[in-house]
Enzyme design. Structure first.
Site, PDB file in Angstrom:
ATOM      1  N   GLU A  89     -15.440  17.993  -4.172  1.00 54.31           N
ATOM      2  CA  GLU A  89     -14.409  18.163  -3.147  1.00 54.31           C
ATOM      3  C   GLU A  89     -15.007  18.274  -1.751  1.00 54.31           C
ATOM      4  OE1 GLU A  89     -11.163  17.917  -3.254  1.00 54.31           O
ATOM      5  OE2 GLU A  89     -11.301  17.398  -5.376  1.00 54.31           O
ATOM      6  N   CYS A 125      -0.472   3.692  -3.050  1.00 56.40           N
ATOM      7  CA  CYS A 125       0.156   4.095  -1.791  1.00 56.40           C
ATOM      8  C   CYS A 125      -0.917   4.153  -0.710  1.00 56.40           C
ATOM      9  CB  CYS A 125       0.851   5.448  -1.967  1.00 56.40           C
ATOM     10  SG  CYS A 125       2.054   5.837  -0.678  1.00 56.40           S
ATOM     11  N   CYS A 159       3.833  -1.297  -3.438  1.00 56.48           N
ATOM     12  CA  CYS A 159       5.047  -0.560  -3.801  1.00 56.48           C
ATOM     13  C   CYS A 159       5.671  -1.073  -5.093  1.00 56.48           C
ATOM     14  CB  CYS A 159       6.050  -0.626  -2.655  1.00 56.48           C
ATOM     15  SG  CYS A 159       5.459   0.189  -1.152  1.00 56.48           S
ATOM     16  N   CYS A 199       4.682   0.926  -7.995  1.00 58.06           N
ATOM     17  CA  CYS A 199       4.722   2.385  -7.828  1.00 58.06           C
ATOM     18  C   CYS A 199       5.688   3.035  -8.811  1.00 58.06           C
ATOM     19  CB  CYS A 199       5.124   2.734  -6.405  1.00 58.06           C
ATOM     20  SG  CYS A 199       5.242   4.526  -6.123  1.00 58.06           S
ATOM     21  N   CYS A 235      11.766   6.436  -3.428  1.00 60.77           N
ATOM     22  CA  CYS A 235      10.941   6.559  -2.217  1.00 60.77           C
ATOM     23  C   CYS A 235      11.799   6.213  -0.995  1.00 60.77           C
ATOM     24  CB  CYS A 235       9.739   5.625  -2.298  1.00 60.77           C
ATOM     25  SG  CYS A 235       8.723   5.641  -0.811  1.00 60.77           S
TER      26      CYS A 235
END
Length: 359
Positions: A37, A193, A200, A203, A209
């Site tokens: 991270e 995305c 899209c 998706c 959305c």
DNA sequence: AATGCGGGGTA
DNA sequence: TACCCAGCATT
């Protein structure tokens, strides 16, 4: 019947299409997740992978890292950028060993966030990915997904907008399957995305959305606003000879209006006056300036302050090209008759200025 | 509440 | 070239 939630759709997509083979996803201990991270802050996955492997080879656990020298740690970071991340990582390892017996306080997100280099999103990611407890992340991927899914306008760098994004991210986060969900929403942002050319059609949440339904996907998230153009003011000399001709100088090739002909310009009126006195001692400068002209460039706003001076003809005055600005490259000048516009390139605002001048 | 930090990938 | 990246610390 209740329709499937965002999280349910996302999770079933992730099960088939998610990334499962990233190095830090294998044996996702708090330590391994943490290092990944930190490395991934503002740094793309593809860049991180090699660094991560080398780092884990050299510092397989938190005790090894804590007892290493800062120099060793920084050496492994060289090329990744944001080097305070490496210093914080090292310091954090020492704190964890000294204060927490080498264990992250996974049950206490605030305690996590108090550790150096660990902010709200990183704390949540470590908690969710390594212990499967519910925690809300908001990284660049999630911001993009949230902005589009809810069609949220506004730049997330603003505090109020940022709070709203956190709230929406929280709403989307399910009560269970924290680790999978956290990885899933990052995968969605990273693979479908995407900032440009999002896919899209693939998706899992396209039906709900708002950004897609309103055809705003390409405009979201709202970009950082361009900062207001700085204004620069310069003083331009309208040197009028015999009520007939004006002095023009050819500008240097570099900089604005490169190579064009223009009125002599100066940073201050004093500088203009000094130049005039030295170059044309006979000239008489009007005390009242002419009306300023505004002009906008892509990167700044220019306020043109014109000053008019008069010069009576003196036979023998140098008519040929002359040099000026001793410290700059030699520049040529000429006398220009606005009534018989010569074939010289004048900047538009200067042309407009000259059109409005009574000779 | 805004800025600095940094190198790399991408269109 | 400009923008973006698994943000945080500092002012």
């Amino acid at each position: 019947m209740k329709h499937e939630s965002f999280a349910e759709r996302l999770l079933s997509w992730y099960q088939h299409q998610g990334r499962k083979n990233l190095p830090w996803q294998q044996n996702p201990t708090p330590y391994r997740v943490w290092v990944s991270e930190i490395m991934l802050q503002q740094t793309q996955v593809a860049t991180v992978i090699d660094y991560y492997q080398r780092f884990m080879q050299s510092f397989p656990d938190i005790f090894t890292l804590a007892s290493a020298s800062q120099e060793q740690v920084l050496h492994h970071w060289a090329g990744l950028g944001y080097y305070s991340r490496a210093r914080n990582l090292h310091r954090c390892a020492q704190i964890l060993v000294q204060e927490y017996q080498g264990h992250f306080p996974l049950q206490d997100q605030k305690a996590m966030e108090a550790l150096p280099g660990i902010g709200p999103s990183t704390a949540a990611a470590i908690i969710a990915l390594s212990s499967d407890q519910r925690a809300v992340i908001l990284d660049g991927n999630v911001k993009r997904v949230v902005a589009r899914y809810f069609a949220l306008e506004g730049w997330p760098g603003k505090t109020a907008i940022n709070r709203l994004f956190w709230k929406k991210a929280d709403e989307l986060t399910p009560a269970t399957r924290a680790a999978d969900y956290t990885q899933a929403i990052m995968d969605l942002g990273a693979t479908l995305c995407t900032p440009r050319q999002p896919q899209c059609s693939q998706c899992p949440v396209k039906d709900h959305c708002k950004g897609l339904l309103q055809d705003k996907v390409s405009q979201l998230p709202s970009p950082k606003p361009k900062k207001a153009l700085p204004t620069q003011e310069r003083h331009f000399l309208v040197l009028n000879k015999n009520s007939k001709e004006l002095l023009l100088q050819q500008r240097p090739q570099d900089g604005i209006w490169g190579g064009l002909w223009c009125l002599p310009d100066f940073t201050t009126r004093e500088e203009l006056e000094a130049w005039l006195t030295q170059t044309y001692p006979q000239a008489r400068l009007e005390h009242q300036g002419l009306e300023p002209v505004k002009h906008v460039f892509s990167h700044y706003r220019l306020l043109i302050r014109p000053w008019q001076a008069h010069l009576a003809d003196i036979s023998g005055i140098q008519e040929e090209a002359q040099t000026y600005s001793p410290s700059m490259a030699p520049t040529t000048s000429l006398w220009y008759n606005p009534r018989q516009p010569a074939n010289v390139g004048l900047p538009a605002p200067i042309k407009k200025l000259l059109e409005g001048i009574q000779l």
